[in-house]
Design a protein around this motif. Sequence first.
Motif, mmCIF file in Angstrom:
data_model
loop_
_atom_site.group_PDB
_atom_site.id
_atom_site.type_symbol
_atom_site.label_atom_id
_atom_site.label_comp_id
_atom_site.label_asym_id
_atom_site.label_seq_id
_atom_site.Cartn_x
_atom_site.Cartn_y
_atom_site.Cartn_z
ATOM 1 N N PHE B 219 -23.094 4.865 96.496
ATOM 2 C CA PHE B 219 -22.591 3.513 96.804
ATOM 3 C C PHE B 219 -23.763 2.545 96.998
ATOM 4 O O PHE B 219 -23.787 1.446 96.441
ATOM 5 C CB PHE B 219 -21.727 3.590 98.064
ATOM 6 N N ALA B 222 -25.414 1.831 93.781
ATOM 7 C CA ALA B 222 -24.604 0.874 93.014
ATOM 8 C C ALA B 222 -24.836 -0.540 93.532
ATOM 9 O O ALA B 222 -24.923 -1.495 92.762
ATOM 10 C CB ALA B 222 -23.130 1.243 93.104
ATOM 11 N N LYS B 223 -24.969 -0.680 94.854
ATOM 12 C CA LYS B 223 -25.238 -2.004 95.417
ATOM 13 C C LYS B 223 -26.562 -2.550 94.905
ATOM 14 O O LYS B 223 -26.740 -3.758 94.772
ATOM 15 C CB LYS B 223 -25.246 -1.948 96.951
ATOM 16 N N MET B 224 -27.501 -1.674 94.641
ATOM 17 C CA MET B 224 -28.797 -2.113 94.132
ATOM 18 C C MET B 224 -28.759 -2.405 92.631
ATOM 19 O O MET B 224 -29.441 -3.293 92.163
ATOM 20 C CB MET B 224 -29.864 -1.023 94.375
ATOM 21 N N GLU B 225 -27.998 -1.641 91.896
ATOM 22 C CA GLU B 225 -28.115 -1.684 90.435
ATOM 23 C C GLU B 225 -26.936 -2.296 89.689
ATOM 24 O O GLU B 225 -27.101 -2.767 88.572
ATOM 25 C CB GLU B 225 -28.323 -0.263 89.881
ATOM 26 N N GLU B 226 -25.752 -2.219 90.256
ATOM 27 C CA GLU B 226 -24.563 -2.569 89.475
ATOM 28 C C GLU B 226 -24.083 -3.994 89.728
ATOM 29 O O GLU B 226 -24.318 -4.561 90.795
ATOM 30 C CB GLU B 226 -23.414 -1.604 89.821
#
Lengths: 302, 399
Positions: B219, B222-226
């Motif tokens: 999660f 994902a906060k960093m990349e998505e």
Amino acid sequence: MAHVTGVQYEPVAEIGGGAYGTVYKARDLESGQFVALKSVRVQTDQNGLPVSTVREVALLKRLEQFDHPNVVRLMDVCATQRSDQETKVTLVFEHVDQDLKTYLEKAPAPGLSPGRIQDLMRQLLCGVSFLHSNRVLHRDLKPENILVTSQGQVKLADFGLARIYSCHMALTPVVVTLWYRPPEVLLQSSYATPVDIWSTGCIFAEMFRRKPLFCGESEVDQLGKLFEVIGLPPEDEWPTDVTLSRKHFPPLLPRPITDFVPEINEQGAQLLLKMLTFDPLKRISALNALEHPYFQDEETLT
Amino acid sequence: MAKTGFCDSKPLLDLHKKADERRAPLRTWSNACGPIERWQPVEVDESRMAPVKMEPEHRWERRLSAQTSEGILMGFHEDSFTHSAADGCVEEEEEPVLLYPHGLQGLPSLQALVPSLLRHEVETALEKLDLIWDRAYAWDMFLDMARTQTRNSFPTADLPRHFTDLTRSVLVDWLIQVHELMHFQEETLYLAIHLVNRSLRAIKITTVNLQLLGMVCLFLAAKMEECLLPEVSGLCFLMDHTYTKHQLLRMERKVLLGLKFDLSYCPPLHFLLLLASVARCSAKAVWMARYLLELSLLEGQCVLFLPVQLAGAALCVSRQVLQEPSTPGGEAAWCLASSVHVGSETALLRIMHILANAAAKAHTRETCASFIKFSSPETMQVSRHAGLKNAPGLLGVCT
């Protein structure tokens, strides 16, 4: 493990309030050193800490690893949950007593020596170049958030508005303090790293003048003020994606920059003009600015 | 992320024309630890020069690069690059090489050429991979990658006593499946596993909470990349509601504090794509290497190595397995790419053995999410390649 802020850091004085929260000067009870605490209250929803906060703090932590001499140290990060809806994230920075504004004000009568200005500018551009090479825009460069240590070391501070640069990101229109705002921001056109160069140029002039170069009272007034110096740009340089028309301004010709910054030497004047270029694409980059003959000229050191 | 363009077979300037003669010097250069003869005096002089004389933006870089003792970039001296930034210089320096194509006479000139050529190639590759937004800063960014990655390996492969390598690999395998289900970017997976590895060492995690930790790391990655994030409730659903949303968010804060918000990571994938681009690898070779690199996530021992070494080893094994016909241009390009990743030959061979063994057994293991993922036509069915079963044999290892 990060300590609870109340325990390890004892607030001494309020330094100032920003768009994101208040900044305190505090004492680190472990080391006895002064630090600057910047607290951000973050609204948490069902998805936990917001993406922007996670990315921004991670970015600051990443920049910290490089230990760049011209960027203020981030010493610690704490997060405390205040309620289900709110988390307080506290960034602990090294504390530097003096900013460039005070430094310029305190300089005795004739102002800073040319050598001192050259050194400050080199450090400033090193810091900006470092940020840019790491995909970071400062977006709010002004004498108030450029710190100068007692040894004369320049440190960029207040990345409150810094963001990982991305072309697709919606950039908020109001960022740079009016006086240091580049034309593309004033015109609400798209912008990128050249914004910081314009601001750096304004600060360069201010180091000689000891007062700001362009003191506009509104966006349009600010544009008018800067055209009085650099002249009205040609039609083909005027951005197409803006509402404000070029016809709105009188057809002014550029005036010699030395009329406004008389103490500057020839190389310095050349560099300043390259930084205060209307078209952001033609504006010099921080990396190239550092290679400008102005910095090779050692005579200014005497 | 665009996956095209890594395999174009554009010739590498003129270097490939005399690949045979050049191969040896290139290898020698890439393995040489000390400063190159011709540059030595420059090196000594510059290090003693007053800062004023140096290009200011390199001041701090030099200091930092001295600390990077791993030798990722062998015989690599930033000083020797300061003059060769422009593409024009590459052409200028070409001439002497062509004058001495044979024997050792050509060596110094060739050695002088390689750094600028490599720089040019790396910049082009970064641009193609869309990892940079301003070419002027490409080289800085590459040097940053090389430095940053040294923080990304671990001193030991030991896990807290109550976790075994097997438990960890079961978790990783599950995360690979969740990651695929979410259609996340590949970078997100590598970051997530890296965060798991760090969290297991930085904070106390009970066996019961291991799955929760894995999900929180995915999660956060994902906060960093998505661009698009899953709902926390959706994540809880994927864990059969074993944990509440509240528990998940509490774990998120625990991980962030435990890792001190330091979530930056230089994924081996970026080095793989970069090297593959410089080496002009075929699409199939790149897919094979990506498969092998993903298998490395399951191997506990792999946390000991640098991302660039993992990437280099994956490409080496991929090339050995596929045995694609070599062209002089391809060989020269590969040599140039090798000069980046060849750090320690021993480390490289160790990783190659780990990967080859993992690939040979992948289809028989319970943790076979990657095997299945890379058996699809979109990935050119690389995991089913017959050569993989004999991969350890190819490297001269019997298992």
